[in-house]
Scaffold this active site. Sequence first.
Site, PDB file in Angstrom:
ATOM      1  N   PHE A 172      48.870  32.306  47.396  1.00 50.35           N
ATOM      2  CA  PHE A 172      47.651  32.290  48.220  1.00 50.35           C
ATOM      3  C   PHE A 172      47.242  30.831  48.446  1.00 50.35           C
ATOM      4  CE2 PHE A 172      47.626  36.111  45.560  1.00 50.35           C
ATOM      5  CZ  PHE A 172      47.480  37.125  46.489  1.00 50.35           C
ATOM      6  N   ASN A 208      53.195  38.569  52.772  1.00 54.98           N
ATOM      7  CA  ASN A 208      52.068  39.436  52.437  1.00 54.98           C
ATOM      8  C   ASN A 208      52.063  39.654  50.926  1.00 54.98           C
ATOM      9  OD1 ASN A 208      50.108  41.339  52.087  1.00 54.98           O
ATOM     10  ND2 ASN A 208      50.908  42.780  53.598  1.00 54.98           N
ATOM     11  N   ASP A 220      45.459  31.765  43.458  1.00 54.28           N
ATOM     12  CA  ASP A 220      44.088  31.591  43.969  1.00 54.28           C
ATOM     13  C   ASP A 220      43.832  32.613  45.073  1.00 54.28           C
ATOM     14  OD1 ASP A 220      41.582  30.647  44.653  1.00 54.28           O
ATOM     15  OD2 ASP A 220      42.329  28.912  45.763  1.00 54.28           O
ATOM     16  N   CYS A 227      16.955  24.173  55.204  1.00 54.69           N
ATOM     17  CA  CYS A 227      17.739  24.909  54.205  1.00 54.69           C
ATOM     18  C   CYS A 227      18.186  23.919  53.140  1.00 54.69           C
ATOM     19  CB  CYS A 227      18.945  25.587  54.844  1.00 54.69           C
ATOM     20  SG  CYS A 227      20.010  26.442  53.645  1.00 54.69           S
ATOM     21  N   CYS A 287      13.207  26.013  47.746  1.00 56.68           N
ATOM     22  CA  CYS A 287      13.200  26.218  49.197  1.00 56.68           C
ATOM     23  C   CYS A 287      12.004  27.064  49.597  1.00 56.68           C
ATOM     24  CB  CYS A 287      14.498  26.897  49.628  1.00 56.68           C
ATOM     25  SG  CYS A 287      14.583  27.264  51.400  1.00 56.68           S
ATOM     26  N   CYS A 325      37.485  34.455  42.712  1.00 54.63           N
ATOM     27  CA  CYS A 325      36.140  34.538  43.279  1.00 54.63           C
ATOM     28  C   CYS A 325      35.538  35.921  43.067  1.00 54.63           C
ATOM     29  CB  CYS A 325      36.140  34.155  44.756  1.00 54.63           C
ATOM     30  SG  CYS A 325      37.269  35.107  45.786  1.00 54.63           S
ATOM     31  N   ASN A 351      45.451  23.287  49.421  1.00 62.43           N
ATOM     32  CA  ASN A 351      44.401  22.677  48.610  1.00 62.43           C
ATOM     33  C   ASN A 351      44.870  22.364  47.188  1.00 62.43           C
ATOM     34  OD1 ASN A 351      41.509  21.961  48.245  1.00 62.43           O
ATOM     35  ND2 ASN A 351      41.498  23.691  46.840  1.00 62.43           N
TER      36      ASN A 351
END
Length: 463
Positions: free
Chosen positions: A316, A365, A386, A179, A91, A419, A321
């Site tokens: 979660f 929660n 997740d 981009c 880039c 993550c 998904n």
Amino acid sequence: MPAAPRAASASPAAVAPGSDPVVSIDSLDMEARGVGRLVNEDGTPGKVIFVEGALPGETVSYKSFRRKPSYEQAHLLEVRRESVMRVKPGCKHFGVCGGCSMQHLDSRAQLAIKQRVLEDNLWHLSKVRPEVMFRPIAGPDWGYRYRARLTVRYVAKKGGVLVGFHERKSSYVADMTSCEILPPHISAMLVPLRELVTGLSIRDRMPQIELAVGHEVTALVLRILEPLTDADKDLLRAFADQHNVQFWLQPKGPDTVVPFYPLDRELAYTLPEFGIRMPFKPTDFTQVNHHINRVLIGRALRLLDVQPQDRLLDLFCGIGNFTLPLATQGRSVMGIEGSEALTTRALANAGYNGLAEKTEFACRNLFEVTAEDIAALGRFDRWLIDPPREGALAVCKALGELSQQGSDVLPQRIVYVSCSPATLARDAGLLVHEAGYRLAGAGVVNMFPHTSHVESIAVFERR
């Protein structure tokens, strides 16, 4: 008095007074900065030097911009000895734009470094080592980012609007005309977007454009601080027709997002391996990389080794998904999510895909869940976790307590999608040292090529 430091790659006489200091780079840190260490005159270890843009194996000259007693942060001046891992960035805005930090590093080396980051976190933070390191999940290096938040900035001195990511470590907006990590049709739209916003009456009252690319629809969410005029609305409609996009408006918080034009479109992504279509709002959390998401789901289900009679738990769960693919293989699935809006969307998606009878959803929660809460759910054969970057501390603590109580509700197998290698390592320590699991395997998921972000997947088996 401590000895004065000298460059690790040079003798004391090799660095003349007034010349630029030199250091050899040994590794990369979590921000993709080169890490080297100076050596004091007496041979003892000196300061650690963090050099932006330097790579392991290189000898570089640098200029420090922040000095602390034990380390310095520095800009790269010159590469004296180049690493074999160094490549030409793809880039033209790399180095100025803050969207990527590793384009100068060979893609295979990026994966190897991320794998090492994962291993180091697991060992140094929790004294845990996977029995097997999985082959990294990787996909296309370019055009992969199907979600992004672009900053809009009206710059009167330049007579126009900038639309893009922030410059590196700056509040300024990079002057981007393309981009390479965005899909090609979005990259080609950056300049027309600038021209569009420049022509609006509220060009200085629109701080952000959030984009979400679905299977058939590209949505652009305009954060507007003042109402649009009729002329503004006409410009948006014309732009949407010309570029085949759907505009959404966000006058206040995320809950105020509404579609503007056209209204006969449905934003969704597909999981064709499972015959699933997932409608979502552009502000819902979804994975940015569609290709990697599909591969990740497949690996997660294989690692869980779901059997037709299994009762499954997805923590979660977001909009479903993982929940819905799990429902195609097990007896039943319960999904738990902390956001009421996402829980509602997951429930609707289950019905949309004919999986309502095999799924159940609850809004809880999970950052404050207790051992009693987990026990009250009953036993599930296999879990998928997740969590966001904060991890699943409360959940893993609860499992540890239940294990020590001799409870029979703990699952035989857990797949954990992370993550953040740091919070995964913390939670892995709890599962292994307190809850009676072994870390059967782990590996990285290259969800964000050319960035230092490390996504990973791990599987825990009950001992």
